[in-house]
Design a protein around this motif. Structure first.
Motif, PDB file in Angstrom:
ATOM      1  N   VAL A   1       0.782  -1.518  -0.351  1.00 34.96           N
ATOM      2  CA  VAL A   1       0.056  -0.088   0.085  1.00 34.96           C
ATOM      3  C   VAL A   1       0.491   1.109   0.175  1.00 34.96           C
ATOM      4  CG1 VAL A   1      -1.396   1.282   1.470  1.00 34.96           C
ATOM      5  CG2 VAL A   1      -1.900  -1.242   1.330  1.00 34.96           C
ATOM      6  N   ALA A   2       0.706   2.121  -1.355  1.00 40.57           N
ATOM      7  CA  ALA A   2       1.336   3.350  -1.539  1.00 40.57           C
ATOM      8  C   ALA A   2       1.140   4.292  -1.364  1.00 40.57           C
ATOM      9  CB  ALA A   2       2.538   2.734  -2.269  1.00 40.57           C
ATOM     10  N   PRO A   3       1.490   5.703  -0.810  1.00 39.03           N
ATOM     11  CA  PRO A   3       1.053   6.936  -1.091  1.00 39.03           C
ATOM     12  C   PRO A   3       1.421   7.555  -1.747  1.00 39.03           C
ATOM     13  CG  PRO A   3       2.910   7.259   0.363  1.00 39.03           C
ATOM     14  CD  PRO A   3       3.108   5.565   0.077  1.00 39.03           C
ATOM     15  N   LEU A   4       0.354   7.527  -3.687  1.00 44.56           N
ATOM     16  CA  LEU A   4       0.408   7.697  -4.293  1.00 44.56           C
ATOM     17  C   LEU A   4       0.105   9.617  -4.704  1.00 44.56           C
ATOM     18  CD1 LEU A   4      -0.872   5.497  -6.810  1.00 44.56           C
ATOM     19  CD2 LEU A   4       1.716   6.014  -5.768  1.00 44.56           C
ATOM     20  N   ARG A   5       0.779  10.037  -5.308  1.00 45.72           N
ATOM     21  CA  ARG A   5       0.216  12.002  -5.437  1.00 45.72           C
ATOM     22  C   ARG A   5      -1.369  12.136  -5.470  1.00 45.72           C
ATOM     23  NH1 ARG A   5       4.149  15.196  -8.168  1.00 45.72           N
ATOM     24  NH2 ARG A   5       6.278  14.858  -6.164  1.00 45.72           N
TER      25      ARG A   5
ATOM     26  N   GLY B   1       9.125  10.764  -0.586  1.00 46.33           N
ATOM     27  CA  GLY B   1       8.623  10.839  -1.978  1.00 46.33           C
ATOM     28  C   GLY B   1       9.818  10.066  -3.265  1.00 46.33           C
ATOM     29  N   GLY B   2       9.156  10.131  -4.329  1.00 49.06           N
ATOM     30  CA  GLY B   2       9.524   9.389  -5.074  1.00 49.06           C
ATOM     31  C   GLY B   2       8.861   8.538  -5.845  1.00 49.06           C
ATOM     32  N   PHE B   3       9.665   7.105  -6.552  1.00 51.01           N
ATOM     33  CA  PHE B   3       8.967   6.678  -7.673  1.00 51.01           C
ATOM     34  C   PHE B   3       8.216   5.160  -7.177  1.00 51.01           C
ATOM     35  CE2 PHE B   3      10.397  10.778  -9.782  1.00 51.01           C
ATOM     36  CZ  PHE B   3       9.195  10.647  -9.953  1.00 51.01           C
ATOM     37  N   ILE B   4       7.412   5.014  -7.854  1.00 55.65           N
ATOM     38  CA  ILE B   4       6.602   3.461  -7.410  1.00 55.65           C
ATOM     39  C   ILE B   4       7.011   3.052  -8.725  1.00 55.65           C
ATOM     40  CG2 ILE B   4       4.868   4.057  -7.020  1.00 55.65           C
ATOM     41  CD1 ILE B   4       4.900   1.281  -5.350  1.00 55.65           C
TER      42      ILE B   4
ATOM     43  N   ALA C   1      12.753   5.895  -2.770  1.00 53.41           N
ATOM     44  CA  ALA C   1      12.304   6.873  -2.462  1.00 53.41           C
ATOM     45  C   ALA C   1      12.985   7.929  -2.645  1.00 53.41           C
ATOM     46  CB  ALA C   1      12.357   6.162  -0.636  1.00 53.41           C
ATOM     47  N   ASP C   2      13.014   8.723  -2.049  1.00 50.22           N
ATOM     48  CA  ASP C   2      13.623  10.249  -2.191  1.00 50.22           C
ATOM     49  C   ASP C   2      14.525  10.176  -0.598  1.00 50.22           C
ATOM     50  OD1 ASP C   2      12.815  11.715  -4.478  1.00 50.22           O
ATOM     51  OD2 ASP C   2      11.380  12.472  -3.772  1.00 50.22           O
ATOM     52  N   VAL C   3      13.493   9.757   0.357  1.00 54.19           N
ATOM     53  CA  VAL C   3      13.987   9.846   1.615  1.00 54.19           C
ATOM     54  C   VAL C   3      12.871   8.863   2.133  1.00 54.19           C
ATOM     55  CG1 VAL C   3      14.045  10.267   3.975  1.00 54.19           C
ATOM     56  CG2 VAL C   3      14.507  12.316   2.083  1.00 54.19           C
TER      57      VAL C   3
END
Length: 147
Positions: free
Chosen positions: A24-28, A66-69, A80-82
């Protein structure tokens, strides 16, 4: 197939590499869950909790700023950025970071750095929310398995 391989990395190290049954990911655009066999997707992450239900059914939680999946039917990669494990976050330090970010945002109101200060506050608040909800040393706030 009942599971897929998941890799979660930040700029410094790998945070998780293993088999999972759910991510489960926190997308924009909102939170999204991914099961094995999901259609391919590349999406941007926002600050929040990234949760992995591993092959044994245990849940692991991570903070990502933040970052990308990248989702493939049998593999998920999170860049992940951080990023850090919820279990490694010090709640007191996270709360202090929120207070400091709020103070900076208030000081920058009406100035050119206000948006940057607001972004810092949002990230610090998301990090604190992750540790408060998923830190294993806080049993009254620790969730059960992802359903």
């Amino acid at each position: 197939m009942d599971d897929f391989h998941v890799d979660i990395v930040n700029a410094e190290r790998s945070l998780f590499s293993g088999d999972a049954t759910l991510v489960v990911a926190p997308l924009r655009d909102g939170e999204a869950g991914f099961l094995p066999g999901h259609s391919p997707l590349l999406a941007a992450l926002k600050a929040g909790a990234l949760r992995v239900q591993d092959a044994s059914g245990d849940e692991q939680a991570f903070y990502v700023s933040g970052g990308f999946i990248e989702v493939q039917p049998h593999h998920i990669t999170v860049l992940a950025d951080v990023g850090e494990r919820a279990a490694d976050i010090d709640e007191a330090l996270a709360a202090r970071a929120v207070e400091e970010a709020a103070r900076r945002a208030e000081e920058q109101a009406g100035k050119t750095d206000y948006a940057h200060a607001q972004a810092e506050l949002a990230q610090a608040s998301a990090r604190l929310a992750v540790v408060r909800r998923y830190h294993p040393q806080i049993p009254h706030r620790a969730p059960g398995r992802i359903r």
